[in-house]
Motif scaffolding. Structure first.
Motif, PDB file in Angstrom:
ATOM      1  N   PHE A 154       0.856  -1.185   0.000  1.00  0.00           N
ATOM      2  CA  PHE A 154       0.000   0.000   0.000  1.00  0.00           C
ATOM      3  C   PHE A 154       0.889   1.231   0.000  1.00  0.00           C
ATOM      4  CE2 PHE A 154      -2.820   2.938   2.622  1.00  0.00           C
ATOM      5  CZ  PHE A 154      -3.621   3.292   1.540  1.00  0.00           C
ATOM      6  N   SER A 155       0.424   2.289  -0.620  1.00  0.00           N
ATOM      7  CA  SER A 155       1.246   3.493  -0.786  1.00  0.00           C
ATOM      8  C   SER A 155       1.431   4.291   0.492  1.00  0.00           C
ATOM      9  CB  SER A 155       0.620   4.396  -1.859  1.00  0.00           C
ATOM     10  OG  SER A 155      -0.714   4.729  -1.496  1.00  0.00           O
ATOM     11  N   ASP A 156       0.579   4.076   1.503  1.00  0.00           N
ATOM     12  CA  ASP A 156       0.662   4.870   2.733  1.00  0.00           C
ATOM     13  C   ASP A 156       0.470   3.984   3.968  1.00  0.00           C
ATOM     14  OD1 ASP A 156       0.917   7.103   4.354  1.00  0.00           O
ATOM     15  OD2 ASP A 156      -1.200   7.636   4.203  1.00  0.00           O
ATOM     16  N   THR A 170      -0.507  -6.290  -7.273  1.00  0.00           N
ATOM     17  CA  THR A 170      -1.853  -5.860  -6.920  1.00  0.00           C
ATOM     18  C   THR A 170      -2.500  -6.960  -6.083  1.00  0.00           C
ATOM     19  OG1 THR A 170      -2.904  -6.880  -8.852  1.00  0.00           O
ATOM     20  CG2 THR A 170      -2.081  -4.617  -9.103  1.00  0.00           C
ATOM     21  N   LEU A 171      -3.606  -6.652  -5.462  1.00  0.00           N
ATOM     22  CA  LEU A 171      -4.313  -7.649  -4.675  1.00  0.00           C
ATOM     23  C   LEU A 171      -4.796  -8.795  -5.560  1.00  0.00           C
ATOM     24  CD1 LEU A 171      -5.382  -8.603  -1.976  1.00  0.00           C
ATOM     25  CD2 LEU A 171      -7.316  -7.031  -2.223  1.00  0.00           C
ATOM     26  N   GLU A 172      -5.259  -8.487  -6.753  1.00  0.00           N
ATOM     27  CA  GLU A 172      -5.731  -9.539  -7.661  1.00  0.00           C
ATOM     28  C   GLU A 172      -4.587 -10.449  -8.088  1.00  0.00           C
ATOM     29  OE1 GLU A 172      -8.222 -11.790  -8.636  1.00  0.00           O
ATOM     30  OE2 GLU A 172      -9.269  -9.882  -8.457  1.00  0.00           O
ATOM     31  N   LYS A 173      -3.414  -9.870  -8.364  1.00  0.00           N
ATOM     32  CA  LYS A 173      -2.259 -10.701  -8.717  1.00  0.00           C
ATOM     33  C   LYS A 173      -1.833 -11.569  -7.546  1.00  0.00           C
ATOM     34  CE  LYS A 173      -0.322  -7.710 -12.312  1.00  0.00           C
ATOM     35  NZ  LYS A 173       0.802  -6.806 -12.703  1.00  0.00           N
ATOM     36  N   TYR A 222      -4.050  -2.718   4.379  1.00  0.00           N
ATOM     37  CA  TYR A 222      -4.748  -1.544   4.896  1.00  0.00           C
ATOM     38  C   TYR A 222      -6.163  -1.441   4.315  1.00  0.00           C
ATOM     39  CZ  TYR A 222      -0.514  -0.184   7.218  1.00  0.00           C
ATOM     40  OH  TYR A 222       0.588  -0.172   8.054  1.00  0.00           O
ATOM     41  N   LEU A 223      -7.005  -0.763   5.084  1.00  0.00           N
ATOM     42  CA  LEU A 223      -8.436  -0.734   4.813  1.00  0.00           C
ATOM     43  C   LEU A 223      -8.751  -0.218   3.416  1.00  0.00           C
ATOM     44  CD1 LEU A 223     -11.267  -1.156   5.981  1.00  0.00           C
ATOM     45  CD2 LEU A 223     -11.158   1.170   6.899  1.00  0.00           C
ATOM     46  N   ASN A 224      -8.032   0.804   2.964  1.00  0.00           N
ATOM     47  CA  ASN A 224      -8.335   1.430   1.676  1.00  0.00           C
ATOM     48  C   ASN A 224      -8.292   0.421   0.535  1.00  0.00           C
ATOM     49  OD1 ASN A 224      -7.259   3.007  -0.923  1.00  0.00           O
ATOM     50  ND2 ASN A 224      -8.434   4.440   0.322  1.00  0.00           N
ATOM     51  N   VAL A 225      -7.266  -0.423   0.533  1.00  0.00           N
ATOM     52  CA  VAL A 225      -7.109  -1.417  -0.540  1.00  0.00           C
ATOM     53  C   VAL A 225      -8.254  -2.420  -0.515  1.00  0.00           C
ATOM     54  CG1 VAL A 225      -5.629  -3.250  -1.449  1.00  0.00           C
ATOM     55  CG2 VAL A 225      -4.599  -1.176  -0.506  1.00  0.00           C
ATOM     56  N   ILE A 226      -8.562  -2.921   0.681  1.00  0.00           N
ATOM     57  CA  ILE A 226      -9.596  -3.955   0.812  1.00  0.00           C
ATOM     58  C   ILE A 226     -10.978  -3.377   0.554  1.00  0.00           C
ATOM     59  CG2 ILE A 226     -10.635  -5.580   2.456  1.00  0.00           C
ATOM     60  CD1 ILE A 226      -7.778  -5.708   3.747  1.00  0.00           C
ATOM     61  N   HIS A 235     -11.740  -0.882  -1.440  1.00  0.00           N
ATOM     62  CA  HIS A 235     -11.910  -0.672  -2.875  1.00  0.00           C
ATOM     63  C   HIS A 235     -12.084  -1.998  -3.620  1.00  0.00           C
ATOM     64  CE1 HIS A 235     -10.667   3.518  -2.178  1.00  0.00           C
ATOM     65  NE2 HIS A 235     -11.202   3.756  -3.351  1.00  0.00           N
ATOM     66  N   TYR A 236     -11.489  -3.045  -3.111  1.00  0.00           N
ATOM     67  CA  TYR A 236     -11.651  -4.364  -3.730  1.00  0.00           C
ATOM     68  C   TYR A 236     -13.058  -4.905  -3.485  1.00  0.00           C
ATOM     69  CZ  TYR A 236     -10.261  -9.041  -5.254  1.00  0.00           C
ATOM     70  OH  TYR A 236     -10.151 -10.235  -5.941  1.00  0.00           O
ATOM     71  N   GLY A 237     -13.616  -4.523  -2.323  1.00  0.00           N
ATOM     72  CA  GLY A 237     -14.952  -5.003  -1.930  1.00  0.00           C
ATOM     73  C   GLY A 237     -14.823  -6.015  -0.804  1.00  0.00           C
ATOM     74  N   TYR A 238     -15.463  -5.747   0.345  1.00  0.00           N
ATOM     75  CA  TYR A 238     -15.289  -6.598   1.521  1.00  0.00           C
ATOM     76  C   TYR A 238     -15.686  -8.050   1.246  1.00  0.00           C
ATOM     77  CZ  TYR A 238     -14.852  -2.249   4.246  1.00  0.00           C
ATOM     78  OH  TYR A 238     -14.435  -1.038   4.738  1.00  0.00           O
ATOM     79  N   GLU A 239     -16.867  -8.237   0.681  1.00  0.00           N
ATOM     80  CA  GLU A 239     -17.296  -9.620   0.464  1.00  0.00           C
ATOM     81  C   GLU A 239     -16.479 -10.299  -0.630  1.00  0.00           C
ATOM     82  OE1 GLU A 239     -21.145 -12.494   0.394  1.00  0.00           O
ATOM     83  OE2 GLU A 239     -21.466 -10.322   0.309  1.00  0.00           O
ATOM     84  N   ARG A 240     -16.169  -9.571  -1.654  1.00  0.00           N
ATOM     85  CA  ARG A 240     -15.315 -10.125  -2.718  1.00  0.00           C
ATOM     86  C   ARG A 240     -13.967 -10.538  -2.149  1.00  0.00           C
ATOM     87  NH1 ARG A 240     -12.607  -6.520  -7.424  1.00  0.00           N
ATOM     88  NH2 ARG A 240     -11.770  -8.187  -8.757  1.00  0.00           N
TER      89      ARG A 240
END
Length: 258
Positions: free
Chosen positions: A52-54, A75-78, A99-103, A105-110
């Motif tokens: 994560f960037s921050d 990336t999270l997908e990779k 960190y929360l921002n990444v997750i 944006h990905y979507g909690y359930e996904r």
């Protein structure tokens, strides 16, 4: 049974060792090699960092690793694709740390669904507010049989610690100090008092101590006061120096004897 719960229920008196590394550092395609090498060297659990960037809770070593990983294109997908490719070979618990921002944006359930599909047993989100955990994350984690691991520090009140203990499962990540991640040569008396104070609370969940563990003194101190220890910065440094997971973990295990 979730692999995290199984690990702690079957360990007996044995002290556990968990290692952290940042996915995508030093090389984008090294994730599988790191995990399988750590497993073959007897590491009990692995925390895989999502770059994560921050990263607010991380010191310069892990911040730098995250920067390298992002430049490498991680990336999270990779990361999920890399984990999916080796899930049949992985016997020990994998815990994602991000960190929360990444997750978000990905979507909690996904995110939870992909964790299960790829053999991940739990996750740590250092900047996740506890109210948000109870309202949004815990119902999903429970549905997917994942463990959301919460952190406590020397500044966390006894009331909050007991609240965390009563509303989580798996283990509690006991941060050795209120500062950022990084190596330390020893744990001073203030930290020892903190360890003893938490021990006296007789919490329901087992605890793992992390932040600052890099040598025999800090390792033994952590293991004496919890179910085990988590090492991050020291291993991340060795992994970048050696660019070889086997050489890095073997050097780490040797250094922990000193």
């Amino acid at each position: 049974m979730n692999k995290i719960n199984r690990l702690f229920s079957e360990r007996g008196d044995r002290k556990l060792l968990s290692l952290y590394f940042c996915a995508g550092c030093p090389k984008l395609d090294m994730t599988a090699d790191v995990i399988l090498s750590l497993q073959s060297h007897g590491i009990d659990m692995i925390e895989v960092g999502i770059p994560f960037s921050d990263p607010l809770a991380d010191g310069p070593v892990i911040q730098s690793a995250g920067t390298v990983a992002l430049k490498n294109g991680m990336t999270l997908e990779k990361l999920f694709a890399q984990l999916d490719a080796i899930k049949s070979e992985v016997r020990i618990p994998l815990v994602l740390m991000g960190y929360l921002n990444v997750i978000m944006h990905y979507g909690y359930e996904r995110f939870c669904k992909r964790c299960v599909e790829c053999g991940v047993s739990g996750f740590i989100i250092p900047d996740l507010p506890f109210d948000d955990y109870l309202r949004e994350i815990k119902p999903l984690a429970d549905r997917y049989d994942l463990r959301c691991v919460m952190m406590i520090t020397p500044e966390t009140s006894e009331e909050r610690i007991r609240f965390i203990d009563n509303h989580t499962d798996g283990f509690i990540y006991m941060v050795s100090s209120a500062s950022i991640t990084g190596t330390q040569k020893s744990f001073d008396e203030a930290k020892q008092q903190y360890f003893r104070r938490i021990n006296a609370m007789q919490l329901r969940n087992p605890r793992m101590i992390g932040f600052g563990i890099s040598n025999r003194q800090t390792l033994e101190s952590a293991q004496q006061n919890a179910a085990g220890a988590i090492i991050g910065s020291k291993f991340v440094t060795l992994l970048r120096e050696k660019e070889n997971p086997t050489k890095a973990v073997e050097q780490l295990l040797e250094d922990l004897k000193k």
